[in-house]
Design a protein around this motif. Structure first.
Motif, mmCIF file in Angstrom:
data_model
loop_
_atom_site.group_PDB
_atom_site.id
_atom_site.type_symbol
_atom_site.label_atom_id
_atom_site.label_comp_id
_atom_site.label_asym_id
_atom_site.label_seq_id
_atom_site.Cartn_x
_atom_site.Cartn_y
_atom_site.Cartn_z
ATOM 1 N N GLY A 278 0.791 -1.227 0.000
ATOM 2 C CA GLY A 278 0.000 0.000 0.000
ATOM 3 C C GLY A 278 0.817 1.269 0.000
ATOM 4 O O GLY A 278 0.311 2.332 0.382
ATOM 5 N N LEU A 279 2.076 1.198 -0.419
ATOM 6 C CA LEU A 279 2.914 2.392 -0.421
ATOM 7 C C LEU A 279 2.614 3.319 -1.596
ATOM 8 O O LEU A 279 2.891 4.519 -1.527
ATOM 9 C CB LEU A 279 4.394 1.998 -0.451
ATOM 10 C CG LEU A 279 4.915 1.252 0.777
ATOM 11 C CD1 LEU A 279 6.364 0.812 0.556
ATOM 12 C CD2 LEU A 279 4.816 2.131 2.007
ATOM 13 N N GLY A 280 2.066 2.777 -2.659
ATOM 14 C CA GLY A 280 1.762 3.605 -3.823
ATOM 15 C C GLY A 280 2.958 3.784 -4.728
ATOM 16 O O GLY A 280 3.964 3.056 -4.649
ATOM 17 N N THR A 281 2.876 4.790 -5.597
ATOM 18 C CA THR A 281 3.931 5.067 -6.561
ATOM 19 C C THR A 281 4.497 6.455 -6.324
ATOM 20 O O THR A 281 3.933 7.273 -5.601
ATOM 21 C CB THR A 281 3.391 4.966 -7.997
ATOM 22 O OG1 THR A 281 2.305 5.898 -8.161
ATOM 23 C CG2 THR A 281 2.891 3.558 -8.287
ATOM 24 N N ARG A 282 5.596 6.721 -6.986
ATOM 25 C CA ARG A 282 6.280 7.998 -6.828
ATOM 26 C C ARG A 282 5.453 9.148 -7.388
ATOM 27 O O ARG A 282 4.849 9.046 -8.457
ATOM 28 C CB ARG A 282 7.633 7.936 -7.536
ATOM 29 C CG ARG A 282 8.373 9.260 -7.616
ATOM 30 C CD ARG A 282 9.748 9.085 -8.203
ATOM 31 N NE ARG A 282 10.422 10.370 -8.404
ATOM 32 C CZ ARG A 282 11.741 10.496 -8.569
ATOM 33 N NH1 ARG A 282 12.507 9.416 -8.558
ATOM 34 N NH2 ARG A 282 12.285 11.680 -8.746
ATOM 35 N N VAL A 283 5.453 10.256 -6.641
ATOM 36 C CA VAL A 283 4.844 11.487 -7.119
ATOM 37 C C VAL A 283 5.776 12.632 -6.757
ATOM 38 O O VAL A 283 6.225 12.736 -5.612
ATOM 39 C CB VAL A 283 3.438 11.700 -6.499
ATOM 40 C CG1 VAL A 283 3.474 11.655 -4.978
ATOM 41 C CG2 VAL A 283 2.831 13.010 -6.972
ATOM 42 N N ASP A 284 6.120 13.456 -7.729
ATOM 43 C CA ASP A 284 6.992 14.610 -7.515
ATOM 44 C C ASP A 284 6.142 15.841 -7.238
ATOM 45 O O ASP A 284 5.186 16.130 -7.983
ATOM 46 C CB ASP A 284 7.877 14.859 -8.742
ATOM 47 C CG ASP A 284 8.822 13.695 -9.007
ATOM 48 O OD1 ASP A 284 9.293 13.081 -8.033
ATOM 49 O OD2 ASP A 284 9.069 13.397 -10.189
ATOM 50 N N VAL A 285 6.480 16.557 -6.181
ATOM 51 C CA VAL A 285 5.677 17.714 -5.788
ATOM 52 C C VAL A 285 6.573 18.932 -5.670
ATOM 53 O O VAL A 285 7.778 18.830 -5.418
ATOM 54 C CB VAL A 285 4.938 17.463 -4.448
ATOM 55 C CG1 VAL A 285 3.995 16.281 -4.572
ATOM 56 C CG2 VAL A 285 5.927 17.241 -3.320
ATOM 57 N N SER A 286 5.975 20.089 -5.853
ATOM 58 C CA SER A 286 6.647 21.371 -5.656
ATOM 59 C C SER A 286 5.757 22.207 -4.751
ATOM 60 O O SER A 286 4.644 22.568 -5.133
ATOM 61 C CB SER A 286 6.880 22.071 -6.994
ATOM 62 O OG SER A 286 7.537 23.314 -6.806
ATOM 63 N N ILE A 287 6.247 22.498 -3.538
ATOM 64 C CA ILE A 287 5.429 23.157 -2.517
ATOM 65 C C ILE A 287 5.858 24.613 -2.397
ATOM 66 O O ILE A 287 6.995 24.896 -1.998
ATOM 67 C CB ILE A 287 5.588 22.457 -1.160
ATOM 68 C CG1 ILE A 287 5.375 20.950 -1.306
ATOM 69 C CG2 ILE A 287 4.631 23.040 -0.137
ATOM 70 C CD1 ILE A 287 5.762 20.171 -0.054
#
Length: 561
Positions: A278-287
């Motif tokens: 249940g870890l999911g997949t990579r997502v790149d974010v810019s905050i």
């Protein structure tokens, strides 16, 4: 002349100044050793009497003792082909200060590799031991063991043998000893797999544990860089209680959590580590990180440290905790660019921490829930503490360095797991102009724990005013008020002191710094702070310092409230 001095209080004229009439209190001192004098060592004076005439007399630096030896790896069980050469490593020496509440002694020696037997691989000078002194604690960390595996193709010592810890007291032999790492090790090995049973590779595996039940966890094992989905580590001797296994990915291109297995008995021979599902997949974010500026506008905050953490448990029988940690620093545009995992179970646990630069009026964010999709993050405002620094005549003091650091009450009021965060916040500083005014920006609280700070005022060398300290200043609890005006801070008169720094033969010593500590007589923080350590004492405070001249004379001032 003496007639100009307060002789009734003990003052005497020396070099055209009235020395003496020192402040009340219990004091100690520390002398530094000039780098040009290898025959001398830094010396602590646990009790320092302050004579009424201000003449401290001769203050003697001690001759050092030598701690030397060689570091070797045990062969046989570790399959080292029984090399007789030394191994590289870091030899860390610590000891509590002889001054109650003073800074602990921390020294490091480097063990050279490939030194043949009969020759020491390290040597360092230490202060001599006195009756009743606590022992030296020695920790030897073998070379290597960094975040990434070595690039030279062969194994570093840290991959073969674990660290070693022992103590040296006044009865111990300090010179020309051989210290062997990895003698009779206990090993823990196993497999690294994901939730579907596939092999995990490129993980650094080590064990965290304690040599002292009251100490913080540290690495107590050899290090394994797994390339085939298996690991095997050797546990140090003398570990107290269970250990925690930590498997951390070292491939910078892979976004994956640390895998932690707690409460592992050191005699457990096999322990497989399974990654939760249940870890999911990579997502790149810019905050975008922003805050109000002095002109009332909203602007991006550059140079802020941004950390997002989250964790999930795999549950019985594996009992593995997956800990996701993403960290970066905002750029000039105020954006924090991070990579996370988007699994539902993990997303619901994410928390955000932000620490802006110490000079910023923007405040921290501490363990606030974080969710996707990403929105703008507005930092709270720090409280402006304003004041004016004056002498006893009411004249403003310029060029004084004002520094605010968290007090022990603030630190020990936080839970033990949160205390390190407080020390990640940079100290707030300011320099007073000709008007003596200062403004420092402080975080009023961390979570629900209200802020208390120590304010240090360090005067320039040419000033007639001494250094000064305001201890445990509580941020006033005034809802919505963002500026707190202090009354004028008056630095007390100076008591002038002098002495002579000498070597063991009585010769003058040039370039030695004398620091005088005032010992605390207030232990209330130990009783009142919720998470004060078992061995608790308030800090000793440096109230004055000076450097000896070529005649060995040292001059300094202490505040006389």
């Amino acid at each position: 002349a003496d007639s100009d001095c307060n002789t009734a209080a003990g003052e005497e004229c020396f070099e055209g100044l009235c020395y003496g009439d020192p402040p009340l209190g219990v004091y100690a001192a520390a002398l530094s050793s000039p780098v040009t004098r290898e025959d001398l060592i830094a010396t602590e004076l646990p009790i320092l009497m302050l004579p009424r005439n201000g003449d401290l007399g001769p203050l003697a630096l001690e001759a050092p003792i030598t701690f030397s030896g060689r570091v070797e790896a045990s062969c046989g069980t570790m399959q080292m082909n029984c090399s007789t050469m030394s191994i590289g490593g870091q030899v860390r020496i610590t000891r509590p200060s002889r001054i109650p509440g003073g800074p602990a002694l921390r020294l490091v020696a480097i063990s050279k590799s490939d030194v043949p037997r009969g020759t020491d691989s390290f040597s360092i000078h230490l202060p001599p031991m006195h009756p009743g002194d606590p022992p030296y604690t020695i920790t030897i960390d073998p070379e290597g063991g960094g975040d990434m595996p070595p690039t030279h193709g062969s194994k570093d010592p840290a991959q073969i043998v674990p660290p070693k810890r022992f103590v040296l007291d006044e009865t111990s032999a300090f010179e020309h000893q051989t210290y062997t790492l990895g003698t009779n090790p206990v090993t823990i090995s196993g497999a690294l797999k994901d939730g579907l049973g596939a092999t995990l590779t490129k993980y650094r595996v080590a064990a965290l544990g304690r040599w002292d039940a009251n100490a913080a966890p540290t690495e107590v094992s050899s290090v394994h860089y797994s390339t085939d989905g298996t690991y095997s580590i050797a546990i140090s001797e003398g570990v107290v209680g269970a250990v925690e296994l930590v498997a951390r990915p070292y491939d910078s291109l892979v976004v994956a959590p640390e895998l932690r297995v707690g409460a592992v008995d050191v005699y457990t021979q096999t322990k497989n580590i399974y990654q939760p599902t249940g870890l999911g997949t990579r997502v790149d974010v810019s905050i975008p990180i922003e805050a109000l500026s002095g002109d009332g506008g909203v602007k991006p905050v550059s140079g802020a440290r941004v950390v997002i953490t989250g964790s999930i448990e795999s549950g019985f029988p594996n009992d593995v905790r997956a800990v996701m940690i993403a960290e970066t620093t905002t750029g000039d545009d105020g954006h924090a660019r991070l990579s996370l995992l988007d699994g539902d179970a993990l997303l619901s646990t994410y928390q955000l921490r932000v620490v802006p630069p110490g000079s910023s009026s923007a405040g921290i964010i501490f363990n606030e829930p974080f969710a996707l999709p990403v929105g703008k993050v507005r930092l709270p405002q720090r409280v402006a503490i304003r004041g004016k620094l004056v002498d006893t005549a009411g004249e403003p003091l310029a060029d004084v360095s004002v520094t605010a650091r968290r007090s022990l009450r603030f630190l020990w009021s936080l839970d033990g797991t949160d205390q390190p965060f407080l020390d990640e916040i940079p100290a707030a500083t300011a320099i007073t102009p000709e008007t003596g005014d200062f403004v420092i920006w402080l975080d009023p609280a961390v979570g629900t724990t209200w802020g208390h700070y120590d304010l240090f005022f360090e005067t320039p060398d040419h000033s007639a005013a001494p250094n000064w300290l305001i201890s445990d200043l509580e941020i006033p609890r005034i809802p919505g008020q963002m500026t707190i005006d202090l009354e004028d801070v008056t630095i007390p008169d100076a008591a002038y002191l002098h002495g002579s720094v000498v070597d063991p033969n009585g010769g003058p010593v040039d370039g030695s710094e004398l620091r005088i500590f005032r010992l605390s007589d207030n232990e209330s923080v130990c009783r009142e702070a919720a998470n004060a350590p078992l061995e608790c004492s308030d800090d000793a405070r440096v109230m004055g310092h000076g450097e000896s001249d070529d005649a060995g004379i040292v001059r300094l001032t202490l505040p006389r409230p």
